[in-house]
Design a protein around this motif. Sequence first.
Motif, short mmCIF file in Angstrom:
data_model
loop_
_atom_site.label_atom_id
_atom_site.label_comp_id
_atom_site.label_asym_id
_atom_site.label_seq_id
_atom_site.Cartn_x
_atom_site.Cartn_y
_atom_site.Cartn_z
N GLN A 368 0.83 -1.21 0.00
CA GLN A 368 0.00 0.00 0.00
C GLN A 368 0.86 1.25 0.00
O GLN A 368 0.63 2.18 -0.80
N GLU A 369 1.86 1.30 0.88
CA GLU A 369 2.64 2.51 1.02
C GLU A 369 3.59 2.75 -0.15
O GLU A 369 3.87 3.90 -0.51
N ARG A 370 4.07 1.68 -0.77
CA ARG A 370 5.07 1.84 -1.83
C ARG A 370 4.51 1.64 -3.23
O ARG A 370 5.18 2.00 -4.21
N ALA A 371 3.34 1.01 -3.34
CA ALA A 371 2.82 0.72 -4.68
C ALA A 371 1.35 1.06 -4.85
O ALA A 371 0.77 0.78 -5.90
N GLY A 372 0.73 1.65 -3.82
CA GLY A 372 -0.66 2.06 -3.94
C GLY A 372 -1.65 0.92 -3.99
O GLY A 372 -2.79 1.10 -4.44
N ARG A 373 -1.25 -0.27 -3.53
CA ARG A 373 -2.16 -1.43 -3.50
C ARG A 373 -2.94 -1.36 -2.19
O ARG A 373 -2.45 -1.75 -1.13
N THR A 374 -4.17 -0.88 -2.25
CA THR A 374 -4.90 -0.49 -1.05
C THR A 374 -5.11 -1.66 -0.08
O THR A 374 -5.65 -2.71 -0.45
N LEU A 375 -4.67 -1.45 1.17
CA LEU A 375 -4.83 -2.46 2.20
C LEU A 375 -6.31 -2.78 2.44
O LEU A 375 -6.69 -3.94 2.56
N THR A 376 -7.15 -1.74 2.49
CA THR A 376 -8.56 -1.97 2.76
C THR A 376 -9.20 -2.83 1.67
O THR A 376 -10.01 -3.72 1.96
N ALA A 377 -8.83 -2.60 0.43
CA ALA A 377 -9.39 -3.41 -0.66
C ALA A 377 -8.97 -4.88 -0.52
O ALA A 377 -9.78 -5.79 -0.74
N ARG A 378 -7.72 -5.10 -0.15
CA ARG A 378 -7.26 -6.48 0.03
C ARG A 378 -7.99 -7.14 1.20
O ARG A 378 -8.38 -8.30 1.12
N MET A 379 -8.16 -6.42 2.28
CA MET A 379 -8.85 -6.99 3.44
C MET A 379 -10.33 -7.22 3.16
O MET A 379 -10.92 -8.19 3.64
N LYS A 380 -10.96 -6.37 2.36
CA LYS A 380 -12.35 -6.59 2.00
C LYS A 380 -12.49 -7.87 1.17
O LYS A 380 -13.42 -8.68 1.37
N ALA A 381 -11.54 -8.09 0.25
CA ALA A 381 -11.55 -9.32 -0.53
C ALA A 381 -11.33 -10.53 0.36
O ALA A 381 -11.99 -11.57 0.20
#
Length: 506
Positions: A368-381
């Motif tokens: 998330q911090e280095r590549a913009g891969r949202t933590l919340t989106a991953r946790m929702k999945a």
Amino acid sequence: MPHIPRSPAPSARPGRRRRLRAAVPLASAVSVCLIAASAPPAPLGIGDRLFPHLGNPGYDVLAYDLSFTYSGSNTEPLRAVTTIEARTTADLDRLNLDFAHGTVGSVAVDGEPAGFTTAGEDLVITPEDALDEGDRTRITVRHTSDPVPPEGRQGGWVRTADGLALANQADAAHLVFPCNDHPSDKAYFTIRVTAPDGHTAVAGGLPANRPRAAGGATTWTYRTRHPMATELAQVSIGRSTVLHRTGPHGLPVRDVVPTRHRAALEPWLAKTPGQIAWMESKAGPYPFETYGLLMADAATGFELETQTLSLFERELFTEPGYPKWYVESIMVHELAHQWFGDSVSPRAWSDLWLNEGHATWYEALYAQERAGRTLTARMKAAYGASDQWRAKGGPPAAPKVPEPGRKTSIFRPSVYDGSALVLYALRQEIGAPAFERLERTWVSRHRDAAASTADFVRLATEVSGRDLAGFFDAWLYGAKTPPMPGHPDWKPVQQPAATTSPAPGE
């Protein structure tokens, strides 16, 4: 490592009967000799729910001294000597070691020949004189260590394109050397490897002296400065190059790469010091004496957090199909394990979620911090898939027993993203400041030790000032995933969600 005093070999104790030994060859994975004993030898264990025969009662290992001699062929057994310094925690007429894939030539206890036989995957040793509770004892086993895996087993030696590496998780160290093969019994390690000229040997820890060359071979010696679980030991033998750089606070960083791939791998290796600094900003000071990557030329299907020298498949870095952010996040996953799983080891294998949940958490946070891969989106999945993960593999802190012949099957999605989801829910429940204090306190309070799920629950309650028993009971042991604090709209879905969690066994 601190010096561990060695007790002199004791003479026969007055009043103790001396046992007779008669050598009789028997068909077994380990050569044996017959011993006189009051009851038939039996495999023991410390009662781990997932691996009931792992570990052994009656003693605590203080240190291992491992010596391997490599012939130059990774299909031939290595000659080996394992010396164990231990303290007894009970009166013992005999003791068990986990060992299941080699030939034992001799066993000595405190310098005196000892009887030995096998029972299941245990090497059962009867010393000349019984051991009293509180004794310091030294057990020396001369044996072979076979790099060709036994049929139907996973782990132990990994044969690479130019030599060998180790992958002992979860229950395979005893396919390599006799040991008390459970993460709750951590010990210091000294590892010596002798290999023919043209090969390089590296092990966990730091060099204890300069390599010694003689007779067309060289001997390397490494020693850990912190106790280590047997499943985290690493030995690399190959036509390798060792690269050195400096990490935060002068930390020695050394990487081991196949010499012919050095140029392609160097740009990835240069990222490690920055990743260590990032992890220190989240979890506190790096807990060991060195770190680095072992990039093995082997198709393992996993990466592994072996202490101070994490094992990676070389192709993770040279296969162009993997996105850069994904490779870097997997590097951080194994790095995070140095705090969570290595420095703080699981008390039992059911506590595995504490290892993999945290490593996955920091992997996702880094992405998330280095590549913009949202933590919340991953946790929702992950939330959407969690009920199915629990049904298939068990809830995070009560995983189902491993499948027959696939002991690494405990490494299921429920202990990766499913357990990171628990940490996300906890942060939602107690707030980010308390969660961050909990993380740092956890790794500082239990450094160099083993800790349990109950320890984590108690600490979370202490740090947050709230009774979290009901929260953890539902999230760690429930058949269904509880509602997510702050996200009442999150719902389970019928099909498992795609995640970027590591492959089983990482």
